[in-house]
Design an enzyme around this catalytic site. Sequence first.
Site, short mmCIF file in Angstrom:
data_model
loop_
_atom_site.label_atom_id
_atom_site.label_comp_id
_atom_site.label_asym_id
_atom_site.label_seq_id
_atom_site.Cartn_x
_atom_site.Cartn_y
_atom_site.Cartn_z
N TYR A 121 0.82 -1.21 0.00
CA TYR A 121 0.00 0.00 0.00
C TYR A 121 0.86 1.27 0.00
CZ TYR A 121 -4.68 -1.95 0.79
OH TYR A 121 -5.89 -2.58 0.66
N LYS A 149 3.30 -15.01 2.15
CA LYS A 149 3.53 -15.78 0.91
C LYS A 149 5.03 -16.03 0.82
CE LYS A 149 1.99 -17.62 -2.98
NZ LYS A 149 1.11 -18.80 -3.03
N ASP A 156 -2.82 -18.18 0.37
CA ASP A 156 -3.82 -18.90 -0.45
C ASP A 156 -4.48 -20.01 0.36
OD1 ASP A 156 -1.29 -20.03 -0.47
OD2 ASP A 156 -1.38 -20.71 -2.55
N ASP A 215 -6.37 -6.91 4.31
CA ASP A 215 -7.49 -6.27 3.63
C ASP A 215 -8.40 -7.33 3.00
OD1 ASP A 215 -9.04 -4.21 2.36
OD2 ASP A 215 -7.96 -4.65 0.50
N ASP A 259 -12.31 -9.13 4.59
CA ASP A 259 -13.59 -9.16 3.86
C ASP A 259 -14.15 -10.59 3.84
OD1 ASP A 259 -13.21 -6.46 3.17
OD2 ASP A 259 -14.02 -6.75 1.16
C1 IPM Z 1 -10.42 -1.20 3.98
C2 IPM Z 1 -10.64 -0.62 2.60
C3 IPM Z 1 -9.50 0.35 2.26
C4 IPM Z 1 -8.21 -0.45 2.31
C5 IPM Z 1 -9.66 1.08 0.93
C6 IPM Z 1 -10.94 1.84 0.85
C7 IPM Z 1 -8.49 1.99 0.65
O1 IPM Z 1 -10.76 -1.63 1.66
O2 IPM Z 1 -10.30 -0.42 4.94
O3 IPM Z 1 -10.38 -2.42 4.09
O4 IPM Z 1 -7.86 -1.13 1.34
O5 IPM Z 1 -7.52 -0.39 3.34
MG MG Z 2 -10.92 -3.57 2.49
#
Ligand code: IPM
Ligand code: MG
Length: 359
Positions: A142, A191, A223, A247, A251
């Site tokens: 990032y 990884k 993975d 990240d 999710d």
């Molecule tokens: C998160 C989001 C952010 C990230 C984006 C919006 C930049 O996906 O906070 O998980 O990737 O950190």
């Molecule tokens: Mg995110």
Amino acid sequence: MKAKIAVIRGDGIGPEITDAALTALGAIATKFSHEFVYSFPLLGGEAVDNTGVPLPQETVDVCKKSDAVLLGAVGGPKWDSLAGHLRPEKGLLGIRSALGLYANVRPAFLYGALKNSSPLRPDIVKNGIDLVVVRELTGGIYFGERGQKRTEKGLTAYDTEIYSVHEIERIAKIAFEIAQKRRKKVTSVDKANVLESGRLWRGTVNHVAAAYPDVKLDHMLVDNCAMQIIRDPSQFDVMLCPNMFGDILSDEAAMAAGSIGMLPSSSLGTGTLGLYEPIHGSAPDIAGTDTANPIATVLAAGMMLSTSLGLYRETEILQLAVENVLDAGYRTADIYTPSTKKVSCSKMAELIALQILQL
Ligand code: IPM
Ligand code: MG
């Protein structure tokens, strides 16, 4: 107590979900006689529209002078064609970095009432989900060097995954400390079979682990980890992840726990100032419809109460209120299943606030 809270509403559903969190915080303030003083600095697309940049210096200054920062979400199609340094997301990365918030804590918990909302089979979630993703937040790909280059192959683009031993050590310590207060297990994700940065990550985490003999450490390739979350999420306690893997996997863990609309996060540095936000994005497709799930943001406000303000009982009450409202069968659209009661974003906030006052 009196506390100064910077509230960054952001874009898309950001204003709706932060308003919901403020409704819940209002009930906490009333019940416990606290005074929360809010400021509303700009960030993301709203800041681009009003000031020309995604992170105005004034926002950094206001946040630094606050006791905590509560954030909705940023971004949307309106700003998608802007250059990278002007995108709303750059504002979010910028504030995390400017405040030195290198540790992102994302707890994924499957509420008993939401077992039917998880897309995983009942026999897979029968042991529940109770894990914490500890995501490194101010390094890795990032923040590494990036750019575009013309070569003999034509136009190319690159992003660099770069970590220092210091960056890995400090986030690993956070993961081990959190594990010591939980089920004493850290799964470090990398990884290392391909990436040099992954090998440094693994070696450094092994080194840090020596100071925490009571915590069991496993290493998992990213993975395989993505697969294991689906196969048996109950095996995880604390997952220690580089920025990008955290990240992605948070999710996935969120969805396993019923909905991405349920997961809060705290971002911390060396002091008590923290930034609290849902892990989901700005959902422009449902913005303004009052249908978003505010629970992730409400729970983020809950994390703020204990972590930045030292209000532990208040956090407990807020979390219990959320659980009671879910147990009573109320659901926003994302977690709705037949035989439950569908409510709007603002209604969910009112129900939680009422519950806080009644507890
Ligand atoms: C998160 C989001 C952010 C990230 C984006 C919006 C930049 O996906 O906070 O998980 O990737 O950190
Ligand atoms: Mg995110």
